[in-house]
Design a protein around this motif. Structure first.
Motif, PDB file in Angstrom:
ATOM      1  N   ARG A 224       4.526  87.774 112.166  1.00  0.00           N
ATOM      2  CA  ARG A 224       3.611  87.309 111.130  1.00  0.00           C
ATOM      3  C   ARG A 224       4.358  86.547 110.044  1.00  0.00           C
ATOM      4  O   ARG A 224       3.836  85.612 109.434  1.00  0.00           O
ATOM      5  CB  ARG A 224       2.918  88.532 110.537  1.00  0.00           C
TER       6      ARG A 224
ATOM      7  N   GLN B 264      10.898  96.702 104.783  1.00  0.00           N
ATOM      8  CA  GLN B 264       9.623  96.215 104.263  1.00  0.00           C
ATOM      9  C   GLN B 264       8.432  96.965 104.856  1.00  0.00           C
ATOM     10  O   GLN B 264       8.423  97.329 106.032  1.00  0.00           O
ATOM     11  CB  GLN B 264       9.477  94.725 104.553  1.00  0.00           C
ATOM     12  N   GLU B 265       7.394  97.167 104.027  1.00  0.00           N
ATOM     13  CA  GLU B 265       6.154  97.761 104.507  1.00  0.00           C
ATOM     14  C   GLU B 265       5.502  96.882 105.566  1.00  0.00           C
ATOM     15  O   GLU B 265       4.857  97.391 106.485  1.00  0.00           O
ATOM     16  CB  GLU B 265       5.201  97.965 103.324  1.00  0.00           C
ATOM     17  N   GLU B 266       5.643  95.579 105.418  1.00  0.00           N
ATOM     18  CA  GLU B 266       5.172  94.655 106.444  1.00  0.00           C
ATOM     19  C   GLU B 266       6.210  94.609 107.562  1.00  0.00           C
ATOM     20  O   GLU B 266       7.335  94.170 107.344  1.00  0.00           O
ATOM     21  CB  GLU B 266       4.958  93.253 105.847  1.00  0.00           C
ATOM     22  N   ASN B 267       5.826  95.049 108.751  1.00  0.00           N
ATOM     23  CA  ASN B 267       6.795  95.213 109.840  1.00  0.00           C
ATOM     24  C   ASN B 267       6.846  94.031 110.797  1.00  0.00           C
ATOM     25  O   ASN B 267       7.811  93.871 111.541  1.00  0.00           O
ATOM     26  CB  ASN B 267       6.470  96.496 110.621  1.00  0.00           C
ATOM     27  N   GLU B 268       5.819  93.193 110.809  1.00  0.00           N
ATOM     28  CA  GLU B 268       5.772  92.077 111.764  1.00  0.00           C
ATOM     29  C   GLU B 268       6.555  90.891 111.201  1.00  0.00           C
ATOM     30  O   GLU B 268       6.004  89.874 110.802  1.00  0.00           O
ATOM     31  CB  GLU B 268       4.328  91.685 112.055  1.00  0.00           C
TER      32      GLU B 268
ATOM     33  N   TYR C 171       6.823  91.766 100.442  1.00  0.00           N
ATOM     34  CA  TYR C 171       6.163  90.826 101.362  1.00  0.00           C
ATOM     35  C   TYR C 171       4.761  91.285 101.729  1.00  0.00           C
ATOM     36  O   TYR C 171       3.872  90.454 101.965  1.00  0.00           O
ATOM     37  CB  TYR C 171       7.040  90.583 102.586  1.00  0.00           C
ATOM     38  N   ALA C 172       4.520  92.594 101.754  1.00  0.00           N
ATOM     39  CA  ALA C 172       3.158  93.075 101.980  1.00  0.00           C
ATOM     40  C   ALA C 172       2.246  92.609 100.846  1.00  0.00           C
ATOM     41  O   ALA C 172       1.104  92.182 101.077  1.00  0.00           O
ATOM     42  CB  ALA C 172       3.145  94.596 102.092  1.00  0.00           C
TER      43      ALA C 172
ATOM     44  N   LEU D 121       1.735  88.733 101.138  1.00  0.00           N
ATOM     45  CA  LEU D 121       0.840  88.433 102.253  1.00  0.00           C
ATOM     46  C   LEU D 121      -0.596  88.814 101.928  1.00  0.00           C
ATOM     47  O   LEU D 121      -1.541  88.062 102.231  1.00  0.00           O
ATOM     48  CB  LEU D 121       1.311  89.176 103.511  1.00  0.00           C
ATOM     49  N   ARG D 122      -0.770  89.953 101.309  1.00  0.00           N
ATOM     50  CA  ARG D 122      -2.115  90.395 100.944  1.00  0.00           C
ATOM     51  C   ARG D 122      -2.752  89.416  99.960  1.00  0.00           C
ATOM     52  O   ARG D 122      -3.937  89.048 100.107  1.00  0.00           O
ATOM     53  CB  ARG D 122      -2.038  91.795 100.338  1.00  0.00           C
TER      54      ARG D 122
END
Length: 346
Positions: free
Chosen positions: A4, A28-32, A101-102, A105-106
């Motif tokens: 992502r 990161q909380e965002e893993n993709e 980054y989460a 992105l949000r």
């Protein structure tokens, strides 16, 4: 699986700091995500460290240059390899908050924004200092606000002074891939290369979203690019100024930004003088004076300070008026003493 998010990490002789940087990105909380590390011809253990991380985590991809080519080429190489729908940047001596980054992105997806950015914490030798943003969290800027408010704030303030404009610092931003399709860093601009890149991307965007939280940790230290002499100043600054002027002319913004561009030109000259006095300068005292004098006799410097409103500036900011007065008079010796022994950073 297509990631992502792609995060670009240029690295040059960063063996002491790259580990903390990569640890923060991998947490990161965002893993993709994919992390693209470009070793820019390092002579320490940077490349080996990056490859060790890649061996342990498939999200890390490593590229290496045989010789140092500069941060612009390193970032461009990673951009050409990136697969994510969104692109972020992190410098190898910095680190990021777990939720950065989460959050970006949000904000992008919730608001349909092609660019998002957060506040920064400067990690200074004497402690951290937050640099707040001039908008509240959740602010969304449309194309008109980008042109008339955001970009002008990044070019310069609308008055001469010691205060800095809104930072044109790439790593605080997240970009949707489509606004970067034809945007790359200028390889010949190897100092303060971020602003031109960011402004070009912003002027392609229709919406920008603000995340006011300070999520990026920008580490200041003796080896930081901005705290040591760079041989690429002022040529990079003049090239950037010319490129910005051409970009604004093409966008119909030249008249609206004329004052700020004139102010930025004066700050460029001041930065170039300071650069000659920073640690790592190859010039001894008398040669430093000569180098400053030569700089101030240049066409760019003379044009920048022609008609500078020193009287008005002296009433508001006497210290800056003194510095600008010395530059306009081309008094190289006092400037050398001032920036070598009194004010020792940019």
């Amino acid at each position: 699986m297509t990631p992502r998010l792609s995060i670009v990490v240029p690295a040059y002789n960063a063996a002491d700091t790259l580990g903390r940087c990569l640890d923060s990105l991998l947490a990161q909380e965002e893993n993709e995500i994919e992390i693209l590390v470009v070793d820019d011809g390092s002579t320490d253990g940077t490349l080996a460290l990056a490859e060790a991380y890649a061996a342990k985590d498939a999200r890390v991809r490593v590229f290496g240059f045989a010789h140092n080519r500069g941060v612009s080429e390193a970032r461009n190489h990673a951009l050409d390899q990136a697969r994510g729908a969104y692109i972020g940047f992190c410098d190898a001596d910095d680190w990021v908050a777990t939720g950065m980054y989460a959050a970006l992105l949000r904000a992008a997806e919730t608001n349909g924004a092609e660019v998002t950015f957060c506040a920064v914490i400067k990690e200074l030798p004497d402690g951290p200092a937050e640099v707040p943003l001039p908008w509240p969290d959740g602010t969304v800027l449309d194309a008109a606000a980008i042109r008339n408010d955001l970009v002008p704030r990044m070019v310069a303030l609308d008055f001469d002074g010691e205060a800095l404009p809104l930072s044109g610092y790439t790593p605080r931003n997240l970009f949707a891939r489509q606004v970067l399709e034809d945007v790359r860093f200028r390889a010949d601009i190897r100092y303060a290369e971020d602003l031109l890149f960011i402004v070009e991307a912003l002027l392609r965007a229709q919406r920008v979203a603000v995340v006011a939280a300070p999520l990026y940790h920008y580490r200041f230290h003796g080896g930081s690019t901005t705290q040591r002499y760079s041989p690429f100043v002022p040529a990079s600054q003049y090239a950037s100024q010319d490129a910005l002027a051409a970009l604004f002319a093409g966008q119909g913004l030249a008249d609206a930004l004329a004052l700020r561009m004139a102010i930025r030109a004066r700050r460029n000259v001041q930065t170039a003088v300071i650069n000659l006095c920073l640690p790592g300068t190859p010039f001894g005292g008398f040669r430093r004076v000569g180098a400053i004098r030569g700089l101030l006799r240049s066409t760019e410097a003379r044009a920048a300070f022609r008609g500078v409103p020193l009287g008005m500036l002296a009433r508001r900011e006497p210290k800056q008026a003194l510095k600008y007065g010395l530059i306009r008079l081309r008094w190289a010796m006092p400037l050398m003493v001032l920036y070598s022994y009194v004010y020792k950073s940019r």
